[in-house]
Design a protein around this motif. Sequence first.
Motif, PDB file in Angstrom:
ATOM      1  N   ARG A   8     110.984 -24.564  37.650  1.00  0.00           N
ATOM      2  CA  ARG A   8     110.001 -24.169  36.801  1.00  0.00           C
ATOM      3  C   ARG A   8     108.569 -24.842  36.986  1.00  0.00           C
ATOM      4  O   ARG A   8     107.940 -24.293  36.475  1.00  0.00           O
ATOM      5  CB  ARG A   8     110.716 -24.494  35.394  1.00  0.00           C
ATOM      6  N   ARG A   9     108.681 -26.338  37.276  1.00  0.00           N
ATOM      7  CA  ARG A   9     107.592 -26.845  37.653  1.00  0.00           C
ATOM      8  C   ARG A   9     106.688 -25.844  38.496  1.00  0.00           C
ATOM      9  O   ARG A   9     105.379 -25.790  38.499  1.00  0.00           O
ATOM     10  CB  ARG A   9     107.678 -28.176  38.097  1.00  0.00           C
ATOM     11  N   GLY A  10     107.137 -25.329  39.542  1.00  0.00           N
ATOM     12  CA  GLY A  10     106.653 -24.547  40.379  1.00  0.00           C
ATOM     13  C   GLY A  10     105.933 -23.307  39.907  1.00  0.00           C
ATOM     14  O   GLY A  10     104.519 -22.945  39.878  1.00  0.00           O
ATOM     15  N   GLY A  11     106.614 -22.769  38.894  1.00  0.00           N
ATOM     16  CA  GLY A  11     105.947 -21.618  38.092  1.00  0.00           C
ATOM     17  C   GLY A  11     104.777 -22.057  37.332  1.00  0.00           C
ATOM     18  O   GLY A  11     103.653 -21.441  37.505  1.00  0.00           O
ATOM     19  N   PHE A  12     105.017 -23.157  36.528  1.00  0.00           N
ATOM     20  CA  PHE A  12     103.810 -23.790  35.981  1.00  0.00           C
ATOM     21  C   PHE A  12     102.609 -24.001  36.697  1.00  0.00           C
ATOM     22  O   PHE A  12     101.587 -23.895  36.274  1.00  0.00           O
ATOM     23  CB  PHE A  12     104.224 -24.962  35.127  1.00  0.00           C
ATOM     24  N   LEU A  13     102.790 -24.622  37.727  1.00  0.00           N
ATOM     25  CA  LEU A  13     101.808 -24.994  38.773  1.00  0.00           C
ATOM     26  C   LEU A  13     100.894 -23.567  39.402  1.00  0.00           C
ATOM     27  O   LEU A  13      99.794 -23.349  39.269  1.00  0.00           O
ATOM     28  CB  LEU A  13     102.274 -25.442  39.957  1.00  0.00           C
ATOM     29  N   ARG A  14     101.780 -22.568  39.402  1.00  0.00           N
ATOM     30  CA  ARG A  14     101.155 -21.143  39.819  1.00  0.00           C
ATOM     31  C   ARG A  14     100.197 -20.721  38.520  1.00  0.00           C
ATOM     32  O   ARG A  14      99.268 -20.233  38.885  1.00  0.00           O
ATOM     33  CB  ARG A  14     102.286 -20.112  40.184  1.00  0.00           C
ATOM     34  N   GLU A  15     100.757 -20.842  37.283  1.00  0.00           N
ATOM     35  CA  GLU A  15     100.059 -20.375  36.318  1.00  0.00           C
ATOM     36  C   GLU A  15      98.785 -21.100  36.174  1.00  0.00           C
ATOM     37  O   GLU A  15      97.728 -20.700  35.770  1.00  0.00           O
ATOM     38  CB  GLU A  15     101.088 -20.462  34.987  1.00  0.00           C
ATOM     39  N   ALA A  16      98.766 -22.358  36.303  1.00  0.00           N
ATOM     40  CA  ALA A  16      97.603 -23.213  36.186  1.00  0.00           C
ATOM     41  C   ALA A  16      96.742 -22.941  37.257  1.00  0.00           C
ATOM     42  O   ALA A  16      95.500 -23.027  37.130  1.00  0.00           O
ATOM     43  CB  ALA A  16      98.186 -24.971  36.284  1.00  0.00           C
ATOM     44  N   ALA A  17      97.081 -22.763  38.591  1.00  0.00           N
ATOM     45  CA  ALA A  17      96.461 -22.215  39.558  1.00  0.00           C
ATOM     46  C   ALA A  17      95.483 -20.938  39.206  1.00  0.00           C
ATOM     47  O   ALA A  17      94.165 -20.626  39.441  1.00  0.00           O
ATOM     48  CB  ALA A  17      96.946 -21.920  40.839  1.00  0.00           C
ATOM     49  N   ALA A  18      96.175 -20.238  38.442  1.00  0.00           N
ATOM     50  CA  ALA A  18      95.375 -19.071  38.026  1.00  0.00           C
ATOM     51  C   ALA A  18      94.234 -19.202  37.182  1.00  0.00           C
ATOM     52  O   ALA A  18      93.137 -18.533  37.071  1.00  0.00           O
ATOM     53  CB  ALA A  18      96.233 -17.991  37.283  1.00  0.00           C
ATOM     54  N   LEU A  19      94.412 -20.190  36.260  1.00  0.00           N
ATOM     55  CA  LEU A  19      93.514 -20.809  35.140  1.00  0.00           C
ATOM     56  C   LEU A  19      92.199 -21.470  36.263  1.00  0.00           C
ATOM     57  O   LEU A  19      91.075 -21.061  35.959  1.00  0.00           O
ATOM     58  CB  LEU A  19      93.898 -21.656  34.253  1.00  0.00           C
ATOM     59  N   LEU A  99      95.696 -24.883  46.529  1.00  0.00           N
ATOM     60  CA  LEU A  99      96.829 -25.835  46.788  1.00  0.00           C
ATOM     61  C   LEU A  99      97.749 -25.766  45.487  1.00  0.00           C
ATOM     62  O   LEU A  99      98.983 -25.939  45.677  1.00  0.00           O
ATOM     63  CB  LEU A  99      95.960 -27.176  46.709  1.00  0.00           C
ATOM     64  N   LEU A 100      97.328 -25.792  44.226  1.00  0.00           N
ATOM     65  CA  LEU A 100      98.319 -25.674  43.052  1.00  0.00           C
ATOM     66  C   LEU A 100      99.064 -24.510  43.478  1.00  0.00           C
ATOM     67  O   LEU A 100     100.556 -24.610  43.240  1.00  0.00           O
ATOM     68  CB  LEU A 100      97.643 -25.557  41.913  1.00  0.00           C
ATOM     69  N   ASP A 101      98.580 -23.366  43.683  1.00  0.00           N
ATOM     70  CA  ASP A 101      99.429 -22.215  43.850  1.00  0.00           C
ATOM     71  C   ASP A 101     100.503 -22.336  45.230  1.00  0.00           C
ATOM     72  O   ASP A 101     101.670 -21.804  45.068  1.00  0.00           O
ATOM     73  CB  ASP A 101      98.626 -20.979  44.263  1.00  0.00           C
ATOM     74  N   ASP A 102     100.052 -22.752  46.142  1.00  0.00           N
ATOM     75  CA  ASP A 102     101.007 -23.189  47.210  1.00  0.00           C
ATOM     76  C   ASP A 102     102.139 -23.924  47.008  1.00  0.00           C
ATOM     77  O   ASP A 102     103.219 -23.814  47.140  1.00  0.00           O
ATOM     78  CB  ASP A 102     100.054 -23.727  48.707  1.00  0.00           C
ATOM     79  N   LEU A 103     101.583 -24.953  46.236  1.00  0.00           N
ATOM     80  CA  LEU A 103     102.671 -26.130  46.069  1.00  0.00           C
ATOM     81  C   LEU A 103     103.810 -25.393  44.721  1.00  0.00           C
ATOM     82  O   LEU A 103     105.005 -25.819  45.113  1.00  0.00           O
ATOM     83  CB  LEU A 103     102.200 -27.277  45.110  1.00  0.00           C
ATOM     84  N   GLY A 104     103.394 -24.696  43.985  1.00  0.00           N
ATOM     85  CA  GLY A 104     104.247 -23.904  42.997  1.00  0.00           C
ATOM     86  C   GLY A 104     104.804 -23.009  43.728  1.00  0.00           C
ATOM     87  O   GLY A 104     106.233 -22.797  43.479  1.00  0.00           O
ATOM     88  N   ASP A 127     106.504 -35.359  40.633  1.00  0.00           N
ATOM     89  CA  ASP A 127     106.102 -35.851  39.208  1.00  0.00           C
ATOM     90  C   ASP A 127     104.784 -35.480  38.692  1.00  0.00           C
ATOM     91  O   ASP A 127     104.578 -35.357  37.398  1.00  0.00           O
ATOM     92  CB  ASP A 127     106.216 -37.391  39.398  1.00  0.00           C
ATOM     93  N   ALA A 128     103.834 -35.214  39.742  1.00  0.00           N
ATOM     94  CA  ALA A 128     102.429 -34.999  39.372  1.00  0.00           C
ATOM     95  C   ALA A 128     101.654 -34.466  40.137  1.00  0.00           C
ATOM     96  O   ALA A 128     101.956 -34.793  41.450  1.00  0.00           O
ATOM     97  CB  ALA A 128     101.866 -36.214  38.566  1.00  0.00           C
ATOM     98  N   VAL A 129     100.501 -33.751  39.943  1.00  0.00           N
ATOM     99  CA  VAL A 129      99.475 -33.451  40.809  1.00  0.00           C
ATOM    100  C   VAL A 129      98.079 -33.683  40.252  1.00  0.00           C
ATOM    101  O   VAL A 129      98.117 -33.404  38.965  1.00  0.00           O
ATOM    102  CB  VAL A 129      99.593 -31.850  41.208  1.00  0.00           C
TER     103      VAL A 129
END
Length: 189
Positions: A8-19, A99-104, A127-129
Motif C-alpha cells: 500500500r506504501r507504493g500506492g501512496f507514493l504514486r498518489e503523492a507523485a501525481a500531486l 522517482l516517487l511514481d517509479d518507487l511506488g 521507511d521514508a523518501v
Amino acid sequence: MERHPRLRRGGFLREAAALQRTNTDGTRRLTRIAFPAGGDVAITTTGPDPAAHLPVTATRDDLHAALAPEGGWAAPDPGPLTRLPVTAPAPPLLVWADLLDDLGDLLFTLTGYPADVGRPDLVPRLDAVSLTGATTAVVEVTALGAAHRVRIPLDSGVPLVAVALEIAEHLLTVDGTAATEWEYPVAAS
C-alpha cells in the motif's frame, strides 16, 4: 483483492507523485513521506503548516485536500503516468515526482525480490523518501536489522527507472560490515 500492507506504501507514493507532478515550480514540494510502523503516513512539505498525516490508503485528492490549508497547491494530475520518466535537464521536482511514481510502481520488487532469489531473511521495508536540498532524494529502507539510506541525484541526467529493484539488488550484496549509506549508481552505461 486486498494488497499487502507494505505494498500500500507504493500506492501512496504514486498518489503523492501525481500531486508533485503538477507542482514543479519550486513553491510547493513534498519534502518527506514517512511510513511509521502502525501509524498514518507523515507528509512534510515546504509550507507554513509543514505536516499532514494520512492513512496509507489515501488518494491524491485526499492528499491535496490535507495540504489545501497551506495554499498554492495545484490540483493533482488526474491520470496515471503514461510516459517514460524524465531526467535532467527537466526541473528536479519533476524528476522527483517521477522517482516517487517509479518507487511506488515497483515497490513490490524491493519487498519481494530478495525472497524470490533465495534470500527470505532479507525483508526490506520502505521507511521514508525525502528530498534533501533541490537535487537529491534519499530513500530510507530497513533491512537486515539496520536502517539504510540511499542518496539519489535528481540532476545526473540518468533516467531513474526500476530504482526499487536496484536497491533490492544492492541489499542482496550487503553483509554486516557494509556501509548503511550509499550513493545510487548513476554512471551511464
